[in-house]
Design a protein around this motif. Structure first.
Motif, mmCIF file in Angstrom:
data_model
loop_
_atom_site.group_PDB
_atom_site.id
_atom_site.type_symbol
_atom_site.label_atom_id
_atom_site.label_comp_id
_atom_site.label_asym_id
_atom_site.label_seq_id
_atom_site.Cartn_x
_atom_site.Cartn_y
_atom_site.Cartn_z
ATOM 1 N N PRO A 27 0.791 -1.236 0.000
ATOM 2 C CA PRO A 27 0.000 0.000 0.000
ATOM 3 C C PRO A 27 0.821 1.283 0.000
ATOM 4 O O PRO A 27 0.254 2.357 -0.128
ATOM 5 N N ALA A 28 2.146 1.204 0.187
ATOM 6 C CA ALA A 28 2.929 2.422 0.375
ATOM 7 C C ALA A 28 2.771 3.451 -0.747
ATOM 8 O O ALA A 28 2.577 4.631 -0.478
ATOM 9 N N ARG A 89 10.559 6.991 4.931
ATOM 10 C CA ARG A 89 9.586 7.953 5.433
ATOM 11 C C ARG A 89 8.249 7.834 4.707
ATOM 12 O O ARG A 89 7.216 8.256 5.227
ATOM 13 N N GLY A 90 8.278 7.270 3.477
ATOM 14 C CA GLY A 90 7.056 7.113 2.706
ATOM 15 C C GLY A 90 6.284 5.853 3.026
ATOM 16 O O GLY A 90 5.237 5.607 2.425
ATOM 17 N N GLY A 91 6.810 5.021 3.941
ATOM 18 C CA GLY A 91 6.076 3.838 4.357
ATOM 19 C C GLY A 91 6.451 2.562 3.646
ATOM 20 O O GLY A 91 5.818 1.520 3.857
ATOM 21 N N PHE A 92 7.472 2.585 2.781
ATOM 22 C CA PHE A 92 7.932 1.359 2.136
ATOM 23 C C PHE A 92 8.566 0.445 3.178
ATOM 24 O O PHE A 92 9.126 0.917 4.173
ATOM 25 N N ASP A 93 8.525 -0.869 2.937
ATOM 26 C CA ASP A 93 9.323 -1.771 3.759
ATOM 27 C C ASP A 93 10.553 -2.185 2.962
ATOM 28 O O ASP A 93 10.683 -1.866 1.766
ATOM 29 N N ILE A 94 11.452 -2.915 3.600
ATOM 30 C CA ILE A 94 12.736 -3.216 2.961
ATOM 31 C C ILE A 94 12.567 -4.142 1.761
ATOM 32 O O ILE A 94 13.335 -4.088 0.796
ATOM 33 N N ASN A 95 11.540 -5.002 1.771
ATOM 34 C CA ASN A 95 11.290 -5.874 0.625
ATOM 35 C C ASN A 95 10.837 -5.068 -0.587
ATOM 36 O O ASN A 95 11.235 -5.354 -1.728
#
Length: 373
Positions: A27-28, A89-95
């Motif tokens: 959803p990021a 900061r935008g809400g992404f995860d490392i994957n």
């Protein structure tokens, strides 16, 4: 066609495919506009193209393939590093972050091979392109992880701080109930609340101290003129009351006056002695031996028990270490595994140091503190 020339020529086509892929990483990116999705992508590709056009040694090629390309002293953040901060900061995860680079790698190579048509692609370009992408990915992951860790530590720090007020209210109410003389049931329940509240207070204190060190703030101390021997004796009295089945001895030699944070040093000693009681031999005393010199004061916490092997000693002051060879985060005694770590940080905050040694005779934690920092 060489790959560097293709990247610069077909930049918009590559960016378009990258943006289309980023939109699938929900959803990021759901509310992110085109400019945000492409942030620093052009600079990353331009850096890759420049790298492909620059000659390099075999040693430099090897270092870059492992994500260890040299940085110029005083150089600003790379585009990959800045991109990682914005993605965190935008809400992404490392994957999701890694998936973007995977898509970039596949898109560039596929489009380039199609553009080469009958001309065979240069194998060296493929190798060097992969090395450049690996370097950018390594830079991104490193900066992304720092951002995530900092955000987590800030959240835990704020949570721990905000939990103190309601916990204090619970403890005060429990003390009030215990003083009402309203019967054994009420007094017993109030006592359990007081004990549980004290345990929670200790856990919150450890968590907040841990977060301060992880945020680079260090342990907070307020030094005053104190008699360290008296402070340590008072702490040991409390430990004896908590562990009446164990013998805890104190020996002091010399003048123990100095400038320290007495409460913090009591915490340091309490952590060391509690550790010795927990893991030392139950039929032998825990001995605290204090020696006072002209410029500094030293004390050792000694106990008999199982030998701590060298590899465990090397990491015994690391956070979340408990027992002789175990790494855990919490136990039934209400211990986060931060006691020795916090003890070391308290010593460091006073300009001192702490070390451990262990053999068949005894295990010793030795603390040295300057009289004035």
């Amino acid at each position: 066609m060489r790959l560097a020339d293709f990247i610069l020529r077909d930049m918009e086509t590559i960016l378009g495919q990258w943006e289309a892929f980023a939109l699938t990483l929900l959803p990021a990116p759901a509310d992110m506009k085109s400019l945000a999705l492409r942030d620093h992508a052009r600079q990353i590709l331009e850096a890759v193209a420049k790298d492909l056009s620059t000659s390099q040694t075999k040693e430099a090629q090897l270092e870059k393939s492992m994500g260890r390309a040299p940085r110029l002293i005083g150089a600003p953040e790379t585009a990959a590093q800045t991109r990682a901060v914005l993605r965190a900061r935008g809400g992404f995860d490392i994957n999701q972050l890694a998936a973007e680079y995977r898509a970039l790698r596949a898109s560039v190579l596929r489009l380039w091979i199609d553009a080469c048509q009958t001309e065979a692609p240069h194998a060296d370009d493929v190798i060097r392109f992969n090395e450049a992408i690996d370097q950018a990915l390594a830079e991104s992951i490193s900066f992304f992880s720092v951002q995530v860790d900092q955000a987590r530590n800030l959240l835990l720090g704020m949570l721990g701080h905000d939990m103190r007020s309601p916990l204090q209210t619970i403890q005060m109410t429990a003390v009030y109930l215990s003083n009402l003389n309203a019967g054994d049931k009420v007094s017993g329940a109030a006592s359990r609340l007081i004990r549980s509240g004290a345990r929670m207070q200790a856990l919150l204190g450890d968590m907040l101290d841990f977060n301060r060190t992880k945020l680079g703030l260090g342990i907070n101390i307020a030094p005053t003129d104190v008699d360290l021997a008296n402070l340590l004796a008072d702490e040991l009295d409390q430990l004896r009351a908590a562990h009446p089945e164990r013998r805890v001895e104190l020996e002091v030699e010399g003048d123990s006056q100095g400038v320290w944070d007495g409460r913090r040093l009591q915490q340091l000693l309490g952590n060391l002695v509690t550790n010795a009681i927990k893991y030392g031999a139950s039929d032998a005393p825990v001995r605290v031996v204090m020696t006072c010199g002209e410029t500094d004061v030293s004390f050792e916490v000694r106990n008999r028990g199982p030998v701590i092997d060298g590899s465990s000693l090397d990491r015994i002051f690391d956070p979340l270490q408990r027992g002789l060879n175990q790494v855990k985060t919490y136990d039934t005694d209400g211990n986060l595994g931060l006691g020795l770590y916090i003890a070391r940080e308290i010593a460091k905050a006073h300009g001192g140091e702490i070390a451990a040694r262990s053999d068949e005779t005894e295990t010793v934690f030795a603390v040295r503190l300057p009289r004035r920092k």
